[in-house]
Design a protein around this motif. Structure first.
Motif, PDB file in Angstrom:
ATOM      1  N   ILE A  83       0.521  -1.613  -0.003  1.00 57.78           N
ATOM      2  CA  ILE A  83       0.204   0.292  -0.173  1.00 57.78           C
ATOM      3  C   ILE A  83       0.593   1.285   0.369  1.00 57.78           C
ATOM      4  CG2 ILE A  83      -1.699   0.755   1.346  1.00 57.78           C
ATOM      5  CD1 ILE A  83      -1.644  -2.050   2.227  1.00 57.78           C
ATOM      6  N   ASN A  84       1.125   1.802  -1.240  1.00 58.14           N
ATOM      7  CA  ASN A  84       2.350   2.672  -1.413  1.00 58.14           C
ATOM      8  C   ASN A  84       1.335   4.132  -1.431  1.00 58.14           C
ATOM      9  OD1 ASN A  84       1.322   2.357  -3.532  1.00 58.14           O
ATOM     10  ND2 ASN A  84       2.889   1.356  -4.404  1.00 58.14           N
ATOM     11  N   GLY A  85       0.625   4.363  -1.266  1.00 59.55           N
ATOM     12  CA  GLY A  85      -0.403   5.637  -1.570  1.00 59.55           C
ATOM     13  C   GLY A  85      -1.253   5.994  -0.008  1.00 59.55           C
ATOM     14  N   HIS A  86      -2.659   6.941  -0.116  1.00 57.96           N
ATOM     15  CA  HIS A  86      -3.632   7.107   0.228  1.00 57.96           C
ATOM     16  C   HIS A  86      -5.380   5.689   0.217  1.00 57.96           C
ATOM     17  CE1 HIS A  86      -1.474  10.842   1.227  1.00 57.96           C
ATOM     18  NE2 HIS A  86      -1.953  11.405   0.674  1.00 57.96           N
ATOM     19  N   ALA A  87      -5.137   5.267   1.219  1.00 54.74           N
ATOM     20  CA  ALA A  87      -6.021   4.333   0.406  1.00 54.74           C
ATOM     21  C   ALA A  87      -7.671   5.120   1.364  1.00 54.74           C
ATOM     22  CB  ALA A  87      -5.837   3.237   1.417  1.00 54.74           C
ATOM     23  N   ALA A  88      -9.030   4.196   0.830  1.00 49.03           N
ATOM     24  CA  ALA A  88     -10.321   4.661   1.309  1.00 49.03           C
ATOM     25  C   ALA A  88     -11.198   3.589   1.275  1.00 49.03           C
ATOM     26  CB  ALA A  88     -10.375   5.930   1.095  1.00 49.03           C
ATOM     27  N   GLY A  89     -12.159   3.134   1.471  1.00 50.21           N
ATOM     28  CA  GLY A  89     -12.430   2.218   0.900  1.00 50.21           C
ATOM     29  C   GLY A  89     -12.745   0.865   1.312  1.00 50.21           C
ATOM     30  N   VAL A  90     -12.882   0.519  -0.152  1.00 54.36           N
ATOM     31  CA  VAL A  90     -12.758  -0.937  -0.905  1.00 54.36           C
ATOM     32  C   VAL A  90     -11.189  -0.430  -0.714  1.00 54.36           C
ATOM     33  CG1 VAL A  90     -12.763   0.295  -3.638  1.00 54.36           C
ATOM     34  CG2 VAL A  90     -13.381  -2.437  -2.667  1.00 54.36           C
ATOM     35  N   GLY A  91     -10.688   0.280  -0.718  1.00 53.34           N
ATOM     36  CA  GLY A  91      -9.356   0.634  -0.834  1.00 53.34           C
ATOM     37  C   GLY A  91      -8.512  -0.297   0.584  1.00 53.34           C
ATOM     38  N   MET A  92      -9.371   0.289   1.683  1.00 55.02           N
ATOM     39  CA  MET A  92      -9.284  -0.431   2.372  1.00 55.02           C
ATOM     40  C   MET A  92      -9.711  -0.755   2.875  1.00 55.02           C
ATOM     41  SD  MET A  92      -7.621   1.623   4.315  1.00 55.02           S
ATOM     42  CE  MET A  92      -6.964   0.975   5.993  1.00 55.02           C
ATOM     43  N   THR A  93     -10.501  -2.415   2.439  1.00 51.86           N
ATOM     44  CA  THR A  93     -11.257  -3.248   2.507  1.00 51.86           C
ATOM     45  C   THR A  93     -10.686  -4.196   2.048  1.00 51.86           C
ATOM     46  OG1 THR A  93     -13.396  -2.723   1.197  1.00 51.86           O
ATOM     47  CG2 THR A  93     -12.885  -2.323   4.010  1.00 51.86           C
ATOM     48  N   ALA A  94     -11.326  -4.807   0.508  1.00 50.64           N
ATOM     49  CA  ALA A  94     -10.734  -5.915  -0.603  1.00 50.64           C
ATOM     50  C   ALA A  94      -9.946  -5.679  -0.337  1.00 50.64           C
ATOM     51  CB  ALA A  94     -12.125  -5.798  -1.220  1.00 50.64           C
ATOM     52  N   PHE A  95      -9.071  -4.526  -0.419  1.00 54.34           N
ATOM     53  CA  PHE A  95      -7.972  -4.450  -1.554  1.00 54.34           C
ATOM     54  C   PHE A  95      -6.607  -4.577  -0.337  1.00 54.34           C
ATOM     55  CE2 PHE A  95      -8.466  -1.815  -5.748  1.00 54.34           C
ATOM     56  CZ  PHE A  95      -9.419  -3.205  -6.461  1.00 54.34           C
ATOM     57  N   GLN A  96      -7.145  -4.523   1.005  1.00 59.15           N
ATOM     58  CA  GLN A  96      -5.680  -4.733   2.490  1.00 59.15           C
ATOM     59  C   GLN A  96      -6.199  -6.268   2.374  1.00 59.15           C
ATOM     60  OE1 GLN A  96      -4.835  -1.287   4.259  1.00 59.15           O
ATOM     61  NE2 GLN A  96      -5.101  -0.387   2.745  1.00 59.15           N
ATOM     62  N   PHE A 100     -11.693   4.141   6.304  1.00 64.20           N
ATOM     63  CA  PHE A 100     -12.845   2.857   5.612  1.00 64.20           C
ATOM     64  C   PHE A 100     -14.064   4.406   6.449  1.00 64.20           C
ATOM     65  CE2 PHE A 100      -9.855   0.627   8.020  1.00 64.20           C
ATOM     66  CZ  PHE A 100     -10.034  -0.473   7.389  1.00 64.20           C
ATOM     67  N   PRO A 101     -14.932   4.877   5.181  1.00 63.90           N
ATOM     68  CA  PRO A 101     -15.501   6.293   5.975  1.00 63.90           C
ATOM     69  C   PRO A 101     -16.914   5.978   5.598  1.00 63.90           C
ATOM     70  CG  PRO A 101     -14.633   6.074   3.650  1.00 63.90           C
ATOM     71  CD  PRO A 101     -14.333   4.754   4.090  1.00 63.90           C
ATOM     72  N   PHE A 102     -17.560   4.666   5.441  1.00 63.85           N
ATOM     73  CA  PHE A 102     -18.767   4.359   5.872  1.00 63.85           C
ATOM     74  C   PHE A 102     -20.193   5.311   5.944  1.00 63.85           C
ATOM     75  CE2 PHE A 102     -15.423   1.210   4.419  1.00 63.85           C
ATOM     76  CZ  PHE A 102     -15.862   0.707   2.572  1.00 63.85           C
ATOM     77  N   VAL A 103     -19.488   4.855   6.781  1.00 59.76           N
ATOM     78  CA  VAL A 103     -20.719   5.472   8.104  1.00 59.76           C
ATOM     79  C   VAL A 103     -20.915   7.362   7.677  1.00 59.76           C
ATOM     80  CG1 VAL A 103     -21.271   3.868   9.909  1.00 59.76           C
ATOM     81  CG2 VAL A 103     -19.658   5.380  10.210  1.00 59.76           C
ATOM     82  N   ARG A 104     -19.947   7.574   7.437  1.00 55.42           N
ATOM     83  CA  ARG A 104     -19.975   8.791   7.166  1.00 55.42           C
ATOM     84  C   ARG A 104     -20.274   9.393   5.537  1.00 55.42           C
ATOM     85  NH1 ARG A 104     -16.812  12.702  10.457  1.00 55.42           N
ATOM     86  NH2 ARG A 104     -15.794  11.158  12.007  1.00 55.42           N
ATOM     87  N   ARG A 105     -20.800   8.033   4.824  1.00 58.85           N
ATOM     88  CA  ARG A 105     -21.769   8.501   3.496  1.00 58.85           C
ATOM     89  C   ARG A 105     -23.484   7.700   2.822  1.00 58.85           C
ATOM     90  NH1 ARG A 105     -18.367  11.187   2.969  1.00 58.85           N
ATOM     91  NH2 ARG A 105     -15.757  11.596   1.949  1.00 58.85           N
ATOM     92  N   GLY A 106     -23.119   7.655   4.349  1.00 64.93           N
ATOM     93  CA  GLY A 106     -24.384   6.640   3.889  1.00 64.93           C
ATOM     94  C   GLY A 106     -24.370   5.404   3.591  1.00 64.93           C
ATOM     95  N   ILE A 107     -23.177   4.679   4.148  1.00 69.40           N
ATOM     96  CA  ILE A 107     -23.595   2.955   3.434  1.00 69.40           C
ATOM     97  C   ILE A 107     -23.635   2.339   4.374  1.00 69.40           C
ATOM     98  CG2 ILE A 107     -23.436   3.652   0.988  1.00 69.40           C
ATOM     99  CD1 ILE A 107     -20.462   3.379   0.959  1.00 69.40           C
ATOM    100  N   VAL A 108     -22.110   1.171   4.612  1.00 67.62           N
ATOM    101  CA  VAL A 108     -21.869   0.067   5.390  1.00 67.62           C
ATOM    102  C   VAL A 108     -21.012  -0.432   5.020  1.00 67.62           C
ATOM    103  CG1 VAL A 108     -24.647  -0.111   5.665  1.00 67.62           C
ATOM    104  CG2 VAL A 108     -22.760  -2.137   5.063  1.00 67.62           C
ATOM    105  N   PRO A 109     -19.630  -0.706   6.261  1.00 70.59           N
ATOM    106  CA  PRO A 109     -18.540  -1.074   5.854  1.00 70.59           C
ATOM    107  C   PRO A 109     -18.877  -2.625   5.060  1.00 70.59           C
ATOM    108  CG  PRO A 109     -17.883  -0.584   8.206  1.00 70.59           C
ATOM    109  CD  PRO A 109     -20.418  -0.513   7.549  1.00 70.59           C
ATOM    110  N   GLU A 110     -18.475  -2.864   3.628  1.00 66.01           N
ATOM    111  CA  GLU A 110     -18.711  -3.642   3.297  1.00 66.01           C
ATOM    112  C   GLU A 110     -16.685  -4.602   2.971  1.00 66.01           C
ATOM    113  OE1 GLU A 110     -16.151  -2.373   2.090  1.00 66.01           O
ATOM    114  OE2 GLU A 110     -16.320  -1.574   0.043  1.00 66.01           O
ATOM    115  N   ALA A 111     -17.274  -5.713   1.418  1.00 68.57           N
ATOM    116  CA  ALA A 111     -16.065  -6.282   2.011  1.00 68.57           C
ATOM    117  C   ALA A 111     -15.767  -7.392   1.693  1.00 68.57           C
ATOM    118  CB  ALA A 111     -14.931  -5.346   0.220  1.00 68.57           C
TER     119      ALA A 111
END
Lengths: 301, 301, 301
Positions: free
Chosen positions: C119-132, C148-159
Motif C-alpha cells: 500500500i504505497n499511497g492513500h487508501a479509502a473505502g474498498v482501498g482499505m477493505t478488499a484491497f487490504q 473506512f468512511p462508510f458511516v460518513r457516506r450513508g452506507i455500511v462497511p463492505e467487502a
C-alpha cells in the motif's frame, strides 16, 4: 480427593516437584535441546491430567533448566518426522494419526488449574506451540529466539496452534508468525502480546513465574478459576448464551463457601482464605460444553 | 416515532439528559461509590432500550460525576452477594438466576445507537464489565485503578465479560486480566487496547467523550451505524455468509436517502446532513440473526 | 499444470507481471485514483483465481504506481453508488445484489498462495477493505492517509470487512476504525497491528514487499502454505476438531517430498529446495470445509 505421588509415576524425561500448591514440571532432556519425543508427550499429558484432579495443586508451571541449550527446540527429528507416529495409527492411513503436540495441548487446556509456561531459553516448533500456547500465562526471557518454522520444513503448524494463536493475539500477528516461519524475540511487535511478562535474564524467568504463581495460589479461588477458564474457553455461541452460562456460574460461586469468604474478607479488609476444592465443590452442570473424543480408536482403553 | 420524556421515568439512581442528539446517563450513587443495585440495573436497562427507539438520540454516553470516589466500584455487596438475587428466581434454583450486570450488558449491546463509556474514576467488577465492555467506545482517565477482581472474591467474571473481553482485545490479554484479578491502569499493556482515548484528568474525560459524540452525531448516518453494529456483532458464520449480509446492507444503504446524501456531499465537498431515522428507514430484514430469549420465565410480561 | 499467459487475458485496468515465482498486480487507473469499477472487480478476481491454480506462482502482490494520487480511493462513485450494480441483480431486489468489493475479497481469500498488499499511497473505502484485509500481509507507507468512511457516506462497511477486521486486530480497534470513519496513518494505535511492515517512503513499499516475497518463495513449501492458510481460515469449530485437522495435515506434510526435504535440509544445515506443486500434491481431503455458493444465480455459468 486424589493426591498422587508424582515420584512414583516412573517419569524419565520430566522432573515434577510439588511445592505447596505449585506443581513444577521441568523438561529433562537438556542434552537433546528438550526436543519432543513420544515419551515426553505421554509423561506431560499424564501429569497435567493428574494435576487437574489433585486438590493440592492450584498452579502448574512448565519450564526447563535455564542452562539448557534451549527451552525446547521442537520435535526430535533425528529419525525423520516419523519419531512421533504411533505404530497402531501408522497402519491405518492419514486420518488415524494423532499429533503428539496436539495431545499435549489438549491436556493442558483440559487442566482446570492455572497454567504457566516459563520459557527460559530458545524455542522452536512444538516448543512454541504445545509448550506455550495452551497455557494461561507465558513468562519469557527477553533474549529467547522464537520461531514457528513449519512452512520452512515442508509441514504445517501443529498442536492446535492455528486454533490457539489467532485467538490469543489476532489473525494479523498470527499470520506474521505462522506463515513466515520467521525468528523473533519477545519484544517483537508480532509476538509481544503473547507474553504476560518478559524477563531480562534466563535465570530470572522461573523465579518470576513462581512468585506470580504463589500469589495467585494464595489469593484466588480454585473453583472460581475453573469456572472462569471454562467460560473463557467455552463462552457460548452468542452473548445471550454466555449470559445464561455466567449467570449460573456466578450464582454457584456466590452461594459457595469461597463466595462467602470472598465477601467476608472484602468487608474485613483482609486477604481471603479459599478452601473449596474441585473434587467436592463443582456443580455437575460443569462442564456445560460437548467435547469430541479425539483419541485414536485403537488406543482407547 | 418514540420521543420519551426521560424526566418522567421516575429515575432515582441515574440522571439522564438529552442534549441535541446526545443522551448522557450519569451514575447517581456517588456516596456509595456508584455500586450496582437491582434498581440501577432496571433503570439503565430501561434507558438504553428507550434510547434505542428514540429517533432523536444518535449517541448514548454513560459516565459518573468526576468528583465521585469511583466511576463504579462493582456490585453493592454490603448485604452479601444476594443483593442482586431476584426473589422469583431465588426459589427455583441456580438455573433461574439472571445476572444483573449481564442484563445491563445485553441492553447496551441491543442499543443500535453509538454507545460510549466515559470512565472518569476507578472501576472494579461490574464497573469494568457491564459498564465498559458492551460499549462501542471507552474514554478513560489515565489514573483510574481498574480491576476484574472476581477470582479473588470466590465468584466468576460476569456480565458476559468472558464473551466480550477476548473479542475486544484477544485471549492473551483477557487472561492476564480476568484470571489474575490484578489492578492496572489504562496504559498497562494488558488493557490499553480496550480504550479509544486515555485522558490525563478526571474532569477531562466526559468533555472529550462529548466532543467526540457530537462530531459523530453530526456526520454519521444513524441507519449506517445500526447496520454496521449489526454486522460487527453478527457477521455471519463464514466469510461467504458475511458477503451476503453486507451486500444486502450496502444495497439498502446506497438506495436510501442517507446513501444519496453521502454521495452528494462527497461530490459537493461539503459535510453531509443525514436525516434517515431508525423508526422509518430500516429494512424488515434487520435483524437477520436469531436471539435467544433469556428472560427468566416468571419475569416475562 | 496450469500456466496461463497473463498478457493474453485482455486486462485493461490492472498490469500483471510474473517474475520468477512472484506475480505482481499493479492497479492501472492512476488518473482516477485507482477507484474500483466493475471491470477492475472482474479483472482482479480472475487473476487471483488464475494465480491460485498456476504452479509457477508462490506469492501474489497487489500494489499501485507509487506516483499515483492514491493506492485506491474507494469505489468510483462519479455516477453514484450504482456504478457497481450488476444489471441482472438490479431487477430482482436487494437480496440479489453482490458487492463487488466482496467478490474481490473472496477471490483473494480463496487464493492458496501467499498474498501481500503493498500500500504505497492513500487508501479509502474498498482501498482499505478488499484491497487490504483479505491479504496475508500488508506493507504500507508511513504517510498513507487511511480511512473506512462508510458511516460518513450513508452506507455500511463492505467487502467482508466486518468479518475480517475484528479477526485481524480485535473488536476494540475495529470499532475505533469502522464506526468512526476516522482518517488515520499506519502508526496509529487503532490500526498499526494490521501492518506487517511500515515503510518511510512511497517508493520503498513495493521493493520491501518484493524482497520479503522472494525470500518466502525461495524457502517455504507451497503445499505447507496452502494447508496452513486453510487451517488458519477454517480451524475447526472446537480445539478438538482443530487437533483432528492439523494432525491429518501434518501427517500429509511429513510424508510428502517437501516434508522429507525439510528434514534433510535441516540435518544438512542448508536451505531447503521445495518442489511439490499444488496441482499434484494436495490431498483430495482438502478443502475440508463447506463453502456456500454465493454467486447470484443468474450470473452462474
Amino acid at each position: 480427593m486424589s493426591s498422587p505421588d508424582y515420584r512414583a509415576q516412573g517419569l524419565k524425561d520430566i522432573i515434577v516437584t510439588l511445592d505447596g500448591a505449585i506443581l513444577t514440571i521441568v523438561l529433562n532432556r537438556a542434552k537433546d535441546r528438550n526436543t519432543l519425543t513420544e515419551n515426553i508427550v505421554d509423561e506431560t499429558t499424564k501429569v497435567f491430567d493428574l494435576a487437574d484432579r489433585d486438590d493440592r495443586v492450584r498452579v502448574v508451571i512448565l519450564t526447563a533448566e535455564h542452562t539448557a541449550p534451549a527451552y525446547c527446540s521442537g520435535a526430535d527429528i533425528s529419525g525423520g518426522w516419523k519419531v512421533l507416529w504411533r505404530p497402531e495409527a501408522e497402519k491405518e492411513g492419514e486420518h488415524a494419526h494423532r499429533d503428539g503436540g496436539g495431545e499435549v495441548s489438549l491436556a493442558i487446556m483440559r487442566c482446570r488449574k492455572i497454567t504457566i509456561a516459563a520459557i527460559n531459553g530458545h524455542a522452536a516448533g512444538v516448543g512454541m506451540t504445545a509448550f506455550q500456547l495452551p497455557f494461561d500465562f507465558r513468562f519469557v526471557w527477553a533474549g529467547a529466539k522464537l520461531t514457528f518454522p513449519f512452512v520452512r520444513r515442508g509441514i504445517v503448524p501443529e498442536a492446535t496452534s492455528t486454533y490457539l494463536l489467532p485467538r490469543l493475539i489476532g489473525h494479523s500477528r498470527a499470520n506474521s508468525l505462522l506463515l513466515t516461519g520467521a525468528t523473533v524475540t519477545p519484544e517483537s511487535p508480532y509476538i509481544k502480546d503473547l507474553y504476560h511478562q518478559i524477563l531480562p535474564t534466563r535465570e530470572g524467568v522461573y523465579p518470576a513465574a513462581k512468585a506470580f504463581a504463589e500469589e495467585l495460589a494464595a489469593n484466588t479461588s480454585m473453583v472460581s478459576i475453573a469456572y472462569a477458564k471454562g467460560l473463557l474457553q467455552h463462552p457460548g455461541s452468542s452473548i445471550e448464551e454466555n449470559h445464561l452460562l455466567d449467570s449460573r456460574a456466578i450464582k454457584l460461586g456466590a452461594m459457595s463457601n469461597d463466595g462467602k469468604e470472598g465477601v467476608l474478607a472484602f468487608k474485613e479488609r483482609r486477604l481471603p482464605k479459599f478452601r473449596d476444592k474441585l473434587s467436592e465443590n463443582v456443580s455437575p452442570w460443569y462442564p456445560w460444553w460437548r467435547t469430541i473424543d479425539v483419541r485414536h480408536r485403537q488406543s482407547k482403553l
